[in-house]
Every structure is written in C-alpha cells, then in structure tokens.
Motif scaffolding. Structure first.
Motif: not given
Length: 154
Positions: A23, A26-27, A30, A115-116, A119-120, A143, A146-147
């Motif tokens: 996470m 992912a952040a 983004i 994690v999805y 991200t969303h 999305e 990132i994934m």
C-alpha cells in the motif's frame, strides 16, 4: 509518504504478505504519477467490518448498504494543499469482509484485492471519480497502471 494504519499488523497477518508495504508503494506511485511531493503526504487507513462500513456509508453518503471502500478527502483539489508542512490527504476506510468476498468473486488473492481497493480510494482522495464514462475510463487506466507497476495484475 506516511500511511497511518489502524490495526495494520492484524491486516498483514489476515491477508498475507506485506500488505502495508504494498500500500505504501502504491501510494508513492500514485503521488509520483500526479506529481505530488510524497515526502509531505500522509493518509489514514482503517479496516472495518461490513456492518461498520454500512453505518459509515449510511451516515456520510446516505446509502444504507455495505460497500467495499470509502474515501474521505481533506481537499477539493491539489491547489488547496498547504504550501508548507505535511499534507493530510484524507482517510481511507476498507471493508475486510468485502476484500474476502471480492477476491473470491474475481479469482485473485485477498492481498491483491486489498491493494486494489486502497489504490482506488487514494485516487478518489486526489479527485478521481467514476460518475461518467470518461471519468471511469481515466480512473481505471490509473488503477491498472499502478497495479501493473506493483505486479498485481489479474
């Protein structure tokens, strides 16, 4: 980038792997994508039950049903960010029950689903939405980008 987790150790144990680390990555991806200084940003993350998210959904959105994730942004747009100091982007609330249900439904791991959803939700904190077909297409592309970068594809 600082993620402030509620119950983070229980989440990592429940969903396997380094969920909190994924996470955070992912952040960071983004924020890099959006050209926002990740060193200044923080996000609060809470995992709740189906009943807890239903109550939040009812109280804050007027929708009395369980949902998978809720986003509570602190700012309308990045132009509203303070010039100095930390930027609290907002709160992410993820339903643990929906992680399990949707992972099974879509045939992927619970870690990927968690994690999805995160991200969303972070994209929502930054102003993305999916009310129109154009908005939905733009959000889905972000999305997926990132994934894929996290190697958490379907």
């Amino acid at each position: 980038m600082e993620l402030i987790f509620d119950e983070s150790s229980a989440v990592s144990e429940r969903f396997g792997g380094d969920i909190t680390g994924l996470m955070e990555r992912a952040a960071a991806l983004i924020l890099e994508r959006e050209q926002i200084d990740s060193e200044r940003c923080e996000i609060s993350v809470t995992f709740v039950t189906g009943e807890e998210i239903r109550e939040l959904n009812r109280d804050y959105r007027g929708v009395d049903r369980v949902t998978d994730v809720l986003s509570f942004p602190q700012f309308e747009a990045d132009e509203d960010f303070p010039d100095e100091g930390p930027i609290s982007l907002g709160d992410v609330v993820i339903c643990r029950d929906k992680i399990v249900e949707q992972a099974e439904e879509f045939g992927h791991s619970e870690a990927r689903e968690a994690v999805y959803l995160f991200t969303h939700s972070v994209l929502h904190l930054l102003g993305y939405d999916h009310e129109t077909d154009e908005e939905k297409s733009e959000m889905r592309a972000a999305e997926e980008e990132i994934m894929q970068a996290l190697e958490l594809t379907r």
